[in-house]
Write an enzyme that holds these catalytic residues in place. Structure first.
Site, PDB file in Angstrom:
ATOM      1  N   GLU A  25      -2.454  -0.226  -9.257  1.00  0.00           N
ATOM      2  CA  GLU A  25      -2.708   1.156  -9.671  1.00  0.00           C
ATOM      3  C   GLU A  25      -1.417   1.908  -9.407  1.00  0.00           C
ATOM      4  OE1 GLU A  25      -3.018   4.986  -9.452  1.00  0.00           O
ATOM      5  OE2 GLU A  25      -4.042   4.485  -7.590  1.00  0.00           O
ATOM      6  N   GLY A  32       1.239   2.139  -5.949  1.00  0.00           N
ATOM      7  CA  GLY A  32       2.530   2.778  -5.744  1.00  0.00           C
ATOM      8  C   GLY A  32       3.119   3.211  -7.064  1.00  0.00           C
ATOM      9  N   SER A  33       4.437   3.280  -7.126  1.00  0.00           N
ATOM     10  CA  SER A  33       5.089   3.789  -8.329  1.00  0.00           C
ATOM     11  C   SER A  33       5.065   2.756  -9.457  1.00  0.00           C
ATOM     12  CB  SER A  33       6.531   4.171  -8.019  1.00  0.00           C
ATOM     13  OG  SER A  33       7.346   3.028  -7.893  1.00  0.00           O
ATOM     14  N   THR A  34       5.085   3.270 -10.669  1.00  0.00           N
ATOM     15  CA  THR A  34       5.116   2.410 -11.842  1.00  0.00           C
ATOM     16  C   THR A  34       6.381   1.557 -11.866  1.00  0.00           C
ATOM     17  OG1 THR A  34       3.792   4.005 -13.096  1.00  0.00           O
ATOM     18  CG2 THR A  34       5.060   2.397 -14.370  1.00  0.00           C
ATOM     19  N   SER A  84       0.822  -1.215   0.000  1.00  0.00           N
ATOM     20  CA  SER A  84       0.000   0.000   0.000  1.00  0.00           C
ATOM     21  C   SER A  84       0.852   1.259   0.000  1.00  0.00           C
ATOM     22  CB  SER A  84      -0.959  -0.012   1.191  1.00  0.00           C
ATOM     23  OG  SER A  84      -0.266  -0.046   2.421  1.00  0.00           O
ATOM     24  N   LYS A 102       2.252  -5.165   3.445  1.00  0.00           N
ATOM     25  CA  LYS A 102       3.413  -4.288   3.591  1.00  0.00           C
ATOM     26  C   LYS A 102       2.936  -2.834   3.430  1.00  0.00           C
ATOM     27  CE  LYS A 102       7.313  -2.031   3.051  1.00  0.00           C
ATOM     28  NZ  LYS A 102       6.852  -0.644   3.156  1.00  0.00           N
ATOM     29  N   GLU A 143       6.383  11.949 -14.439  1.00  0.00           N
ATOM     30  CA  GLU A 143       5.625  12.104 -13.201  1.00  0.00           C
ATOM     31  C   GLU A 143       6.515  12.738 -12.134  1.00  0.00           C
ATOM     32  OE1 GLU A 143       2.643   9.405 -10.519  1.00  0.00           O
ATOM     33  OE2 GLU A 143       4.612   8.579 -10.955  1.00  0.00           O
ATOM     34  N   CYS A 187      -2.159  10.465  -7.240  1.00  0.00           N
ATOM     35  CA  CYS A 187      -1.821   9.900  -8.540  1.00  0.00           C
ATOM     36  C   CYS A 187      -2.706  10.488  -9.629  1.00  0.00           C
ATOM     37  CB  CYS A 187      -1.932   8.377  -8.516  1.00  0.00           C
ATOM     38  SG  CYS A 187      -3.359   7.758  -7.638  1.00  0.00           S
TER      39      CYS A 187
END
Length: 543
Positions: free
Chosen positions: A293, A265-267, A187, A212, A425, A327
């Site tokens: 996502e 989280g991040s891509t 998350s 986590k 981003e 985001c």
């Protein structure tokens, strides 16, 4: 045994409190902020219902006052991860036997606890630990969390009630089994409600998880764990593991009973985890479900017919609420030349007028970014804009991390629509604007679609219906959540199902049956009421 066929009704969205001067909620949240500010919480790992203290400690600080420690947490290592997996597998065997109505009822109790008993606790923890102002915390930690839980129960009804048709000589049905194994939940820091839903949606469908949480949202997430336990989630169904993500995932992703990943989280992190899953694919009992996502480079595109004040309101709120750390935050804008003079004047005036500071001062619209690495990254982009002939800083452009990680809301006008701040981003309070010739509207629609690898949210502003229709068609795959004359943030559970594709994720729409279906493995069951007693068919007989 209760054999009624039951369905949860469509819920109402949680009412958002105003926190206006003199209101009861304002008085209560300020008291809770004082209480949490004056204590230092110890956050253990929670495995199989047992609090585990490893002695390897980390700190949770206020981003707006990083010298103030809110909590110390115990870091999980490989031993704790192995214990959590074992605990999840054991607990899942029993939890999956619960009636889905009973599981949903536990989630609904959690919603009531968040709505009432824990409302100010989770809101204050979100404000202090994640540097959200009172309103941003309220719509996230309290309202969206409750909405996810309530609409989740409703969406589960939608799934479980569907059954196939039966012929005259057979009875057909579908059993919605939980996944075979455990689910790994990772998350993010920016939404308390997202952390809750990543766990709750999986658990609702009968699964058990290894969770986590982001280190920078540990305080609020620890209180969420308390809510789940008080609501009646059995020990071991949710295992809470603070610690370093790479160390935890190293163990989790090699386990043969790894059944799925639920991620926000991040891509880059999501791509890395997916790659590791692919490398280990042959060792798993099943192909894991992967739901994520990730990032966004969200746009606002204005047509010459747009209303200036409506447009600028959307830009300021969309880009700078929660310091641009959504985001879905507006990060790039395309504005026609005919409107730019008035848009620029108002955008600069309003941006420069935004108050910034500690969340405990309710007069502040903007607070701190989450940590030092985020501050440094954001300021790096701003410095690149300052040193480039293709960009001009119109508002903001500076930061200070001496006490808190404060970055002034920044507006950049770019000459090149492919300038780095239009494409990459940033995840901070930085809005880049490209001004185009009015006659190039359709070209700019295509430019907007092709500029970014992301496809999360986007907005078009126009009064001209033909212009709206062209944007709607051209930008069909540019955003999973598309807004017409509204900012690209603030999706409400049950109203605007959220998620995007391309580099923004798997678009499984959190809070809906689309997402919940990923956490079950349907089994078709056919009972033949009159089985044949010979292998032959009539067509085989002679004329």
């Amino acid at each position: 045994m209760n054999n009624a066929v039951f369905r949860f009704a469509v819920p109402r969205n949680e009412e958002t409190l105003s926190y206006a001067p003199g209101s009861v909620e304002r008085i209560e949240i300020k008291a809770e902020l004082d209480r949490q500010s004056s204590q230092k919480v110890e956050i253990p790992a929670i495995i199989g219902g047992r609090e585990v203290r490893t002695g390897r400690l980390g700190k949770v600080v206020m981003p707006h006052d990083h010298g103030h420690v809110l909590a110390n947490y115990h870091k999980s290592g490989q031993q704790e991860v192995a214990m959590a997996i074992e605990s999840a597998l054991k607990a899942k065997a029993e939890w999956s036997k619960f009636s889905w109505v009973d599981r949903a009822s536990v989630m609904l109790k959690a919603a009531e606890l968040i709505s009432k008993k824990y409302r100010h606790i989770v809101n204050a923890a979100t404000m202090l630990g994640q540097s959200k102002n009172a309103y941003q915390a309220e719509i996230d930690a309290a309202c969206e969390s409750a909405d996810f839980l309530r609409f989740g129960a409703y969406a589960a009804s939608y799934i479980y009630e569907w059954q196939p048709s039966s012929g005259g000589d057979c009875v057909n049905r579908v059993e919605y089994r939980p996944l075979e194994g455990f689910v790994f939940v990772v998350s993010p820091f920016n939404f308390t409600a997202t952390a809750l839903n990543l766990v709750a949606s999986v658990v609702l469908m009968g699964n058990a998880v290894v969770w986590k949480p982001a280190t920078t949202s540990l305080l609020s997430n620890y209180y969420l764990m308390k809510v789940f336990r008080e609501a009646g989630v059995p020990d071991g169904v949710i295992n809470f593991l603070p610690g370093k993500g790479s160390e935890i995932s190293e163990v989790v992703l090699k386990h043969p009973n790894f059944a799925g990943l639920h991620f926000t989280g991040s891509t880059d992190t999501f791509t890395g985890l997916w790659g590791k899953i692919g490398q280990n694919l042959a060792s798993y009992r099943n192909y894991p479900r992967i739901v994520g996502e990730t990032g966004g480079k969200d746009f606002v595109l204005a047509h010459p017919s747009a209303d200036v004040e409506e447009l600028v309101t959307a830009l300021v709120r969309g880009a700078f609420e929660y310091q641009g750390q959504k985001c879905s935050a507006a990060s790039r804008a395309y504005v026609p030349q005919s409107l730019w003079g008035r848009v620029r004047e108002l955008l600069v005036e309003w941006t420069e007028g935004l108050s910034m500071g500690d969340v405990r001062d309710f007069g502040n619209f903007v607070n701190a970014v989450i940590d030092e690495s985020s501050f440094d990254k954001i300021m790096g982009y701003i410095e690149r804009a300052k040193s480039s002939a293709d960009a001009e800083i119109l508002a903001g452009g500076f930061g200070d991390k001496s006490k808190g990680y404060f970055v002034r809301p920044t507006v950049i006008e770019v000459k090149d629509p492919h300038f780095v701040t239009m494409e990459e981003e940033i995840f901070g309070p930085v809005l880049s604007v490209y001004v185009y010739e009015d006659s190039a509207y359709e070209d700019v629609l295509r430019l907007c679609d092709e500029t970014s690898p992301y496809a999360l949210t986007g907005a078009v502003f126009a009064k001209d219906r033909d212009a709206i229709a062209k944007a709607y068609d051209t930008l069909r795959y540019a955003a999973g959540n598309f807004y017409i004359n509204d900012k690209p943030t603030g999706a409400v559970v049950g109203q605007q199902p959220f998620g995007g594709a391309r580099a923004s994720g798997t678009n499984d729409k959190a809070g809906t049956h689309f997402n919940l279906m990923r956490w079950v493995s349907p089994r078709t069951i056919k009972e033949n009421l009159l089985p044949p007693s010979h292998w032959s068919y009539p067509f085989l007989q002679s004329d």
